[in-house]
Design a protein around this motif. Structure first.
Motif, PDB file in Angstrom:
ATOM      1  N   ARG A 159      26.865  -4.006  54.580  1.00 55.28           N
ATOM      2  CA  ARG A 159      27.218  -5.167  55.395  1.00 55.28           C
ATOM      3  C   ARG A 159      28.469  -4.909  56.240  1.00 55.28           C
ATOM      4  O   ARG A 159      29.247  -5.800  56.541  1.00 55.28           O
ATOM      5  CB  ARG A 159      27.399  -6.389  54.507  1.00 55.28           C
ATOM      6  CG  ARG A 159      26.066  -6.849  53.907  1.00 55.28           C
ATOM      7  CD  ARG A 159      26.255  -7.886  52.819  1.00 55.28           C
ATOM      8  NE  ARG A 159      26.860  -9.121  53.320  1.00 55.28           N
ATOM      9  CZ  ARG A 159      27.180 -10.148  52.539  1.00 55.28           C
ATOM     10  NH1 ARG A 159      26.966 -10.079  51.219  1.00 55.28           N
ATOM     11  NH2 ARG A 159      27.710 -11.231  53.050  1.00 55.28           N
ATOM     12  N   TYR A 161      28.941  -3.393  59.899  1.00 52.59           N
ATOM     13  CA  TYR A 161      28.125  -3.016  61.048  1.00 52.59           C
ATOM     14  C   TYR A 161      28.994  -2.453  62.162  1.00 52.59           C
ATOM     15  O   TYR A 161      30.037  -3.027  62.496  1.00 52.59           O
ATOM     16  CB  TYR A 161      27.348  -4.235  61.552  1.00 52.59           C
ATOM     17  CG  TYR A 161      26.637  -4.985  60.457  1.00 52.59           C
ATOM     18  CD1 TYR A 161      25.552  -4.420  59.793  1.00 52.59           C
ATOM     19  CD2 TYR A 161      27.071  -6.253  60.061  1.00 52.59           C
ATOM     20  CE1 TYR A 161      24.899  -5.106  58.776  1.00 52.59           C
ATOM     21  CE2 TYR A 161      26.427  -6.950  59.046  1.00 52.59           C
ATOM     22  CZ  TYR A 161      25.344  -6.366  58.401  1.00 52.59           C
ATOM     23  OH  TYR A 161      24.712  -7.049  57.392  1.00 52.59           O
ATOM     24  N   GLN A 162      28.573  -1.361  62.757  1.00 52.56           N
ATOM     25  CA  GLN A 162      29.337  -0.727  63.823  1.00 52.56           C
ATOM     26  C   GLN A 162      29.129  -1.449  65.144  1.00 52.56           C
ATOM     27  O   GLN A 162      28.004  -1.764  65.529  1.00 52.56           O
ATOM     28  CB  GLN A 162      28.920   0.738  63.979  1.00 52.56           C
ATOM     29  CG  GLN A 162      29.306   1.626  62.818  1.00 52.56           C
ATOM     30  CD  GLN A 162      30.759   2.093  62.910  1.00 52.56           C
ATOM     31  OE1 GLN A 162      31.516   1.631  63.755  1.00 52.56           O
ATOM     32  NE2 GLN A 162      31.143   2.995  62.039  1.00 52.56           N
ATOM     33  N   ASP A 228      31.434  -4.730  63.749  1.00 48.94           N
ATOM     34  CA  ASP A 228      30.818  -5.816  64.509  1.00 48.94           C
ATOM     35  C   ASP A 228      30.923  -7.155  63.776  1.00 48.94           C
ATOM     36  O   ASP A 228      31.293  -7.222  62.602  1.00 48.94           O
ATOM     37  CB  ASP A 228      29.347  -5.486  64.766  1.00 48.94           C
ATOM     38  CG  ASP A 228      28.807  -6.194  66.010  1.00 48.94           C
ATOM     39  OD1 ASP A 228      29.514  -7.056  66.574  1.00 48.94           O
ATOM     40  OD2 ASP A 228      27.666  -5.881  66.417  1.00 48.94           O
ATOM     41  N   SER A 231      30.126  -8.457  59.816  1.00 49.26           N
ATOM     42  CA  SER A 231      30.579  -7.548  58.762  1.00 49.26           C
ATOM     43  C   SER A 231      31.312  -8.383  57.720  1.00 49.26           C
ATOM     44  O   SER A 231      32.006  -9.350  58.052  1.00 49.26           O
ATOM     45  CB  SER A 231      31.506  -6.474  59.330  1.00 49.26           C
ATOM     46  OG  SER A 231      30.813  -5.619  60.220  1.00 49.26           O
TER      47      SER A 231
END
Length: 376
Positions: A159, A161-162, A228, A231
Motif C-alpha cells: 500500500r 504507491y509510486q 502517491d 499510500s
C-alpha cells in the motif's frame, strides 16, 4: 495565494508553566495521570515525499526516492512525526517558542525582541509549559526528558504507491524582512507560527520548466519521486505520566477535526505532504490497579484498550473536549482550521509571488499574506 500563513498567538495569555510530573511517579496525589499507547494510521491525501535525513536531492537526472528502512519499507521517521505533533501542541496549547531564535537570513534580520520574554523557550526544568512537559526540554544543560515516544510510520505491505518522478518548484528561502508577512498588523510581535495550506499540487513540474542558477548553472529544482495518494502507513505513540491537559493536547494534535489534515515532509509549498492521521486504538494503563489488583492467568490487570466508537466517545472526545474547554488557544485553532482545511479551497491557487523582487517593490510594501490572492 501565498502557500503559507501564520496561526496567531494570543499574547495576552503566556504559557502556563509549572513543575512537571516526573517519569518515575506512577501515581501523583490529586492528579489523574495517563500512561499507555496509541496506534495511528496515516493516509496520503496528496503525493508525499520524505527525504533521507541530511540528504538534499541534487541529481537532475536520477530522481531521489522516499526514505526506506532496512527492510525496504517506506517510512515516515518518528522524529518527523514528533516534530509535527510537538509543534501542534505548542500551537494549540499556547506553549513556549521552542525553536524560535529570532535571527534570519544569516543574522541580517532580528525578531528576538518581537517575542515577549514570557513566551520564549522554557529554561527551567522545574517550571515548564505544556509542550516541554510532554515532549521534553533541553536548555543550556538543564534537561527534562519527554514523556512521549513516537515510532516510525511504516508503510503497509502493498500500500505504498509510486508517483511519477517530478521536478519540484524552486522552493525559495523565507523572506522575514518583509515585515508585513512576518510581523502582526501593528509590527509589534511576530505574526505567529507558520503552517502551509493544503492544495492538490496538480501543477507539478516537468523537465522543461527547470531553472538554473549561479556560475555553474546548478539546478534550482529538485528531482524526486514521491509516493502517491492513498499510500498508507502505521505508527505507534507511547506515553507515560501525562497530565490531563498534556493528554488532551496530544489527542487533539493527532486527531484534529474531521475537516482538517496534517502537512508533513518535503515540498509542502507546492502541494505535497497532505496526510490524515487516523487513531485506530488507545490503550491506557492504570498502574495503581496494575500492581494491586488480581488478574486472571495470561491477563494484565489495570490495562484497557479501546477501539472504534468506544475509543472516540470514552477517550478521545472526552479528553479533547476537556482540553478545548480549559486550555485551547482558540485564536490559533481558528487560524489552523482555516489553513489546514480539507478539502482545500477549490478557488485558491497557491504559489509564491513569481516576480523576483516582489517583496521589495514599492507597490508591495505593507501588503499582507491575504493580499497575495491574485499576485502574478
Amino acid at each position: 495565494m501565498n502557500p503559507y500563513d501564520f496561526a496567531h498567538i494570543d499574547w495576552s495569555k503566556p504559557p502556563k508553566r509549572h513543575k512537571p510530573v516526573w517519569h518515575h511517579h506512577l501515581i501523583e496525589t490529586g492528579k489523574r495521570l495517563f500512561s499507555g499507547s496509541m496506534e495511528v494510521d496515516v493516509y496520503a491525501e496528496t503525493p508525499i515525499f520524505i527525504a533521507n535525513s541530511g540528504v538534499v536531492p541534487t541529481d537532475p537526472k536520477r530522481p531521489a526516492q522516499s526514505m526506506q528502512n532496512r527492510q525496504g519499507d517506506y517510512i515516515i521517521p518518528g522524529s518527523s512525526l514528533k516534530g509535527v505533533l510537538r509543534s501542534l501542541v505548542e500551537t494549540l496549547g499556547n506553549g513556549c517558542m521552542t525553536l524560535f531564535d529570532g535571527d534570519y537570513e544569516s543574522h541580517r534580520v532580528h525578531y528576538r525582541d518581537r517575542v515577549p520574554q514570557a513566551f520564549r523557550h522554557c529554561s527551567d526544568s522545574t517550571n515548564l509549559c505544556i509542550a516541554c512537559r510532554a515532549f521534553g526540554m533541553l536548555n543550556r544543560g538543564d534537561i527534562f526528558l519527554g514523556k512521549i515516544n513516537i515510532g516510525d510510520a511504516v508503510s503497509y505491505p502493498g500500500r505504498a504507491y509510486q508517483y511519477e518522478a517530478i521536478y519540484t518548484a524552486v522552493l525559495v528561502e523565507p523572506k522575514p524582512r518583509h515585515e508585513a508577512f512576518y510581523l502582526d498588523e501593528k509590527r509589534q510581535y511576530i505574526a505567529g507560527r507558520k503552517f502551509y495550506f493544503h492544495h492538490t499540487g496538480d501543477d507539478l513540474l516537468t523537465e522543461r520548466q527547470l531553472r538554473y542558477f549561479g556560475r555553474n548553472q546548478e539546478p534550482a529544482n529538485r528531482y524526486i519521486q514521491p509516493l502517491d495518494r492513498e499510500s498508507s502507513f502505521h505508527f505507534r505513540i507511547d506515553f507515560t505520566n501525562l497530565e490531563a491537559d498534556e493528554f488532551g493536547a496530544l489527542l487533539l494534535a493527532v486527531a484534529l477535526e474531521d475537516e482538517m489534515r496534517h502537512k508533513i515532509g518535503y515540498g509542502k509549498p507546492m502541494g505535497l505532504g497532505s496526510v490524515q492521521f487516523a487513531p485506530t486504538s488507545i490503550t491506557l494503563v492504570d498502574y495503581a490497579a496494575r500492581y494491586t489488583s488480581y488478574a486472571k492467568p495470561g491477563e494484565k490487570g489495570g490495562k484497557t484498550t479501546w477501539q472504534g466508537d468506544p475509543m472516540w466517545n470514552e477517550v478521545l472526545f472526552e479528553q479533547t473536549d476537556n482540553f478545548i474547554e480549559t486550555d485551547l488557544s482558540r485564536l490559533a485553532m481558528d487560524d489552523l482550521r482555516r489553513i489546514w482545511r480539507w478539502p482545500p479551497d477549490p478557488d485558491a491557487d497557491y504559489y509564491y509571488p513569481s516576480k523576483r523582487d516582489w517583496f521589495d517593490t514599492p507597490a508591495s510594501q505593507g501588503k499582507r499574506i491575504a493580499d497575495t490572492w491574485d499576485v502574478p
